[in-house]
Design a protein around this motif. Sequence first.
Motif, PDB file in Angstrom:
ATOM      1  N   GLU A   1       0.836  -1.193   0.000  1.00 28.64           N
ATOM      2  CA  GLU A   1       0.000   0.000   0.000  1.00 28.64           C
ATOM      3  C   GLU A   1       0.880   1.256   0.000  1.00 28.64           C
ATOM      4  OE1 GLU A   1      -3.329   0.245  -0.178  1.00 28.64           O
ATOM      5  OE2 GLU A   1      -3.503  -1.936  -0.389  1.00 28.64           O
ATOM      6  N   ASP A   2       0.276   2.402  -0.321  1.00 27.18           N
ATOM      7  CA  ASP A   2       0.994   3.676  -0.312  1.00 27.18           C
ATOM      8  C   ASP A   2       1.018   4.210   1.118  1.00 27.18           C
ATOM      9  OD1 ASP A   2       2.292   5.981  -0.965  1.00 27.18           O
ATOM     10  OD2 ASP A   2       0.556   6.951  -1.893  1.00 27.18           O
ATOM     11  N   VAL A   3       1.975   3.741   1.907  1.00 27.29           N
ATOM     12  CA  VAL A   3       2.044   4.082   3.326  1.00 27.29           C
ATOM     13  C   VAL A   3       3.386   4.714   3.637  1.00 27.29           C
ATOM     14  CG1 VAL A   3       0.436   2.273   4.049  1.00 27.29           C
ATOM     15  CG2 VAL A   3       2.879   1.767   3.876  1.00 27.29           C
ATOM     16  N   VAL A   4       3.456   5.433   4.759  1.00 26.55           N
ATOM     17  CA  VAL A   4       4.715   6.032   5.213  1.00 26.55           C
ATOM     18  C   VAL A   4       5.281   5.281   6.409  1.00 26.55           C
ATOM     19  CG1 VAL A   4       4.133   8.318   4.359  1.00 26.55           C
ATOM     20  CG2 VAL A   4       3.504   7.680   6.676  1.00 26.55           C
ATOM     21  N   ASP A   5       4.536   4.334   6.968  1.00 26.95           N
ATOM     22  CA  ASP A   5       5.054   3.479   8.024  1.00 26.95           C
ATOM     23  C   ASP A   5       4.211   2.206   8.058  1.00 26.95           C
ATOM     24  OD1 ASP A   5       2.668   4.044   9.528  1.00 26.95           O
ATOM     25  OD2 ASP A   5       3.601   5.915  10.168  1.00 26.95           O
ATOM     26  N   LEU A   6       4.726   1.170   8.707  1.00 28.11           N
ATOM     27  CA  LEU A   6       4.027  -0.097   8.806  1.00 28.11           C
ATOM     28  C   LEU A   6       4.453  -0.798  10.086  1.00 28.11           C
ATOM     29  CD1 LEU A   6       6.391  -2.355   7.923  1.00 28.11           C
ATOM     30  CD2 LEU A   6       5.863  -1.452   5.659  1.00 28.11           C
ATOM     31  N   CYS A   7       3.639  -1.739  10.531  1.00 26.00           N
ATOM     32  CA  CYS A   7       3.977  -2.536  11.713  1.00 26.00           C
ATOM     33  C   CYS A   7       4.814  -3.729  11.290  1.00 26.00           C
ATOM     34  CB  CYS A   7       2.710  -2.997  12.420  1.00 26.00           C
ATOM     35  SG  CYS A   7       1.898  -1.691  13.361  1.00 26.00           S
ATOM     36  N   LEU A   8       5.947  -3.922  11.951  1.00 23.43           N
ATOM     37  CA  LEU A   8       6.884  -4.972  11.578  1.00 23.43           C
ATOM     38  C   LEU A   8       7.213  -5.827  12.791  1.00 23.43           C
ATOM     39  CD1 LEU A   8       8.906  -6.336   9.634  1.00 23.43           C
ATOM     40  CD2 LEU A   8      10.571  -4.579  10.299  1.00 23.43           C
ATOM     41  N   ALA A   9       7.045  -7.133  12.636  1.00 18.48           N
ATOM     42  CA  ALA A   9       7.468  -8.090  13.663  1.00 18.48           C
ATOM     43  C   ALA A   9       8.508  -9.016  13.048  1.00 18.48           C
ATOM     44  CB  ALA A   9       6.278  -8.889  14.178  1.00 18.48           C
TER      45      ALA A   9
ATOM     46  N   VAL B   1       8.212 -14.079   4.588  1.00 13.81           N
ATOM     47  CA  VAL B   1       7.597 -12.769   4.773  1.00 13.81           C
ATOM     48  C   VAL B   1       6.076 -12.897   4.702  1.00 13.81           C
ATOM     49  CG1 VAL B   1       7.466 -10.394   3.947  1.00 13.81           C
ATOM     50  CG2 VAL B   1       9.596 -11.679   3.685  1.00 13.81           C
ATOM     51  N   TYR B   2       5.408 -12.441   5.765  1.00 18.26           N
ATOM     52  CA  TYR B   2       3.944 -12.390   5.818  1.00 18.26           C
ATOM     53  C   TYR B   2       3.504 -10.927   5.709  1.00 18.26           C
ATOM     54  CZ  TYR B   2       4.241 -17.131   7.865  1.00 18.26           C
ATOM     55  OH  TYR B   2       4.485 -18.460   8.101  1.00 18.26           O
ATOM     56  N   VAL B   3       2.511 -10.667   4.844  1.00 18.20           N
ATOM     57  CA  VAL B   3       2.037  -9.291   4.637  1.00 18.20           C
ATOM     58  C   VAL B   3       0.516  -9.293   4.640  1.00 18.20           C
ATOM     59  CG1 VAL B   3       2.023  -7.290   3.100  1.00 18.20           C
ATOM     60  CG2 VAL B   3       4.064  -8.732   3.248  1.00 18.20           C
ATOM     61  N   ARG B   4      -0.082  -8.289   5.318  1.00 19.24           N
ATOM     62  CA  ARG B   4      -1.530  -8.102   5.258  1.00 19.24           C
ATOM     63  C   ARG B   4      -1.858  -6.623   5.484  1.00 19.24           C
ATOM     64  NH1 ARG B   4      -2.917 -11.559  10.697  1.00 19.24           N
ATOM     65  NH2 ARG B   4      -2.100 -10.077  12.251  1.00 19.24           N
ATOM     66  N   VAL B   5      -3.048  -6.247   4.999  1.00 16.72           N
ATOM     67  CA  VAL B   5      -3.538  -4.882   5.169  1.00 16.72           C
ATOM     68  C   VAL B   5      -4.909  -4.971   5.821  1.00 16.72           C
ATOM     69  CG1 VAL B   5      -4.157  -2.725   4.020  1.00 16.72           C
ATOM     70  CG2 VAL B   5      -2.280  -4.122   3.117  1.00 16.72           C
TER      71      VAL B   5
ATOM     72  N   GLU C   1      -4.022  -0.037   7.362  1.00 13.38           N
ATOM     73  CA  GLU C   1      -2.727  -0.196   8.017  1.00 13.38           C
ATOM     74  C   GLU C   1      -2.066  -1.487   7.534  1.00 13.38           C
ATOM     75  OE1 GLU C   1      -1.305   1.957   9.986  1.00 13.38           O
ATOM     76  OE2 GLU C   1      -3.005   3.347  10.006  1.00 13.38           O
ATOM     77  N   GLU C   2      -0.809  -1.404   7.192  1.00  9.65           N
ATOM     78  CA  GLU C   2      -0.070  -2.560   6.661  1.00  9.65           C
ATOM     79  C   GLU C   2       0.758  -3.205   7.768  1.00  9.65           C
ATOM     80  OE1 GLU C   2       2.908  -3.551   2.880  1.00  9.65           O
ATOM     81  OE2 GLU C   2       1.604  -1.788   2.878  1.00  9.65           O
ATOM     82  N   GLN C   3       0.737  -4.528   7.815  1.00 14.57           N
ATOM     83  CA  GLN C   3       1.459  -5.274   8.853  1.00 14.57           C
ATOM     84  C   GLN C   3       2.322  -6.338   8.195  1.00 14.57           C
ATOM     85  OE1 GLN C   3      -0.924  -7.593  11.626  1.00 14.57           O
ATOM     86  NE2 GLN C   3       0.512  -7.129  13.284  1.00 14.57           N
ATOM     87  N   HIS C   4       3.583  -6.436   8.663  1.00 12.11           N
ATOM     88  CA  HIS C   4       4.526  -7.417   8.126  1.00 12.11           C
ATOM     89  C   HIS C   4       5.046  -8.287   9.274  1.00 12.11           C
ATOM     90  CE1 HIS C   4       5.726  -5.460   4.061  1.00 12.11           C
ATOM     91  NE2 HIS C   4       4.518  -5.056   4.415  1.00 12.11           N
ATOM     92  N   LEU C   5       5.260  -9.581   8.956  1.00  9.67           N
ATOM     93  CA  LEU C   5       5.913 -10.519   9.865  1.00  9.67           C
ATOM     94  C   LEU C   5       7.054 -11.168   9.096  1.00  9.67           C
ATOM     95  CD1 LEU C   5       6.247 -12.348  12.380  1.00  9.67           C
ATOM     96  CD2 LEU C   5       4.514 -13.867  11.356  1.00  9.67           C
TER      97      LEU C   5
END
Length: 592
Positions: A493-501, A563-567, A572-576
């Motif tokens: 997505e067009d985001v400026v930050d994301l949650c990363l685990a 890499v796991y990705v979901r919106v 809000e975009e989240q990565h694992l």
Amino acid sequence: MLPDSFWRIIRVGLVGLVLAAAAAGLVLGDAWLWVAVEWSPPAYTEFYARGGFDTSTVVALLGAALVKAVLLWMILRTPAPGPLDRRAKALRRLLYLAVAYTLVLWYPIALLPDAVDAAFQLALWTAVDALYLLVIRWRSRMLRAAAGAMFAVELAGMADELLDELDLPELGSGGIVELGLILGGVAATIITVVGQRRDGRWSRGTQAAGWLSVGVYALVIPLNFFFGRVSSGNLAMVVMMDAVWLVSTVWIAATARELPAEGRPADLPPARRRVIRVAVAAVAVLPIIALIHPEQTPHLTYTGWSMDCYDRPSFGDLKPAERDAEFLCRARSTEGGVPPMFPDSLSDQQILAHGRALCRTEGRDGQKAILTRAGSARPAWGADPWDLVYVCPEIVGATHPELLRSTAETEAANAAYLAEENAKCRDPWPRTKGVVQATAKYFLFVDGDPGYLVHDPKDGAADEAAEQAMEKVYDDSTLIGVAGSAVLIGHVEDVVDLCLAVKAFRAAPPLRTAGWDQVNEVPIVSRSGRLTVPEMGEDGEVGAGAPMPNLAIAGKGRYRLRVYVRVDDAGEEQHLVVVFPGASRKRLKLKP
């Protein structure tokens, strides 16, 4: 020894040449006038006054020409007749060499590396000081010992300068050590004059010249740092001080001239003594008077080259009386090769007035008009609030309160913001604990960032691998670029930050693809035994908002990176990111 008539011809010819050349300089232009008075190449004129001389500088140059002519007449007096022993002859020749250096030899030596000049000065004055100890009749062992100590300090200062030119460790660092070495040189001059008085060979005129040279030092040392700030805007002062420095040369020449033990010159008549007293008062008072400018003359506290402007303190770190000076630094700054906001032709008061006018102006067009009237080289750029806050905090602070903070307050606010943002990110696998793991907000460039790295920062080719991974990130729909020890993971997505685990395991964990939009697995290698995600740097713009662990838990070798990705519904975009040992070099698209 040369006959008196020859010395007289030299004196008349050189002094007449100086005066005639200065008069011709008024007709032939600034470059000729500079050469005639300053005895330096016309190229130096461009360094000191690129736009030409103003009236005060021309007047100062003509006055300096008269002063230098008088002092040169005194320097070129005929040496006193009389027998000299071997040491006295050597001292006289070395002193005249020092005089020749000041008048003529400095320029050809200046064409050589600076270390050559420093070495020449050190060698010359080492020999002169040694001969002073042997030739002057001190009439006291204590006085001779004190002279030796002061000469040693003086030579230490010259040695320190030579070490600096050779890029070798210096004798000491800091302004206190430098000031101590300079004061040692002054003390050496004082004690030499005292020795001349006790010796009895040197006239009162020579001793007066020695005390005058001490007076010049006493004037220059306290004004030295001040000179560094005003010289670019006060060329008349530079010219004046250059002329006054010749007083020391007069003393050195007189010392060499009166070395013979016989035929000691008679004391000066009362009229000549009064002239000397007037000269001493002039040396002490005139330079100070020259510092007092008329109101219309630009007063320059800081320029683009000022050492005091290299630091960039926050608004809250400064006292109210210091904030105007910080704005002046920023307004005249040429850091990064960019033109200054205001030209050096404007005084401090004018720049501060323009700055406050910029605060009250709305829009870039209004600021452009003000900067254009002020003669700015970049009026279209306008002025930024982080510069203007120093002159109008009440205006800028109303819309940008963060600019009023101190460094400590800014750091505390940033830490609180990061903690708040990190708290919004939750571990997507709370029941599956990795050997090491972390969860944080990852901040991207506002203008667009392809993604974030998982890489080996200690790899010798880390930068090259990161560039290659960035080039490959758009090769397919997974938005994952792989290049040896670096993997660049893009955002969907067009985001400026994301949650990363991030989690590291000793073996491959279960797939558990439910609830994720994309799941991909790629190879990565650790050549140093480290794999991690970049953390936010000091600029506070890009990177993870919390410390990231070393994911290469098995040391050097090959790993698999899943890499796991979901919106979510809010966009809000989240990565694992899951890392575990594995030799396979295949890329696997596990979902969709």
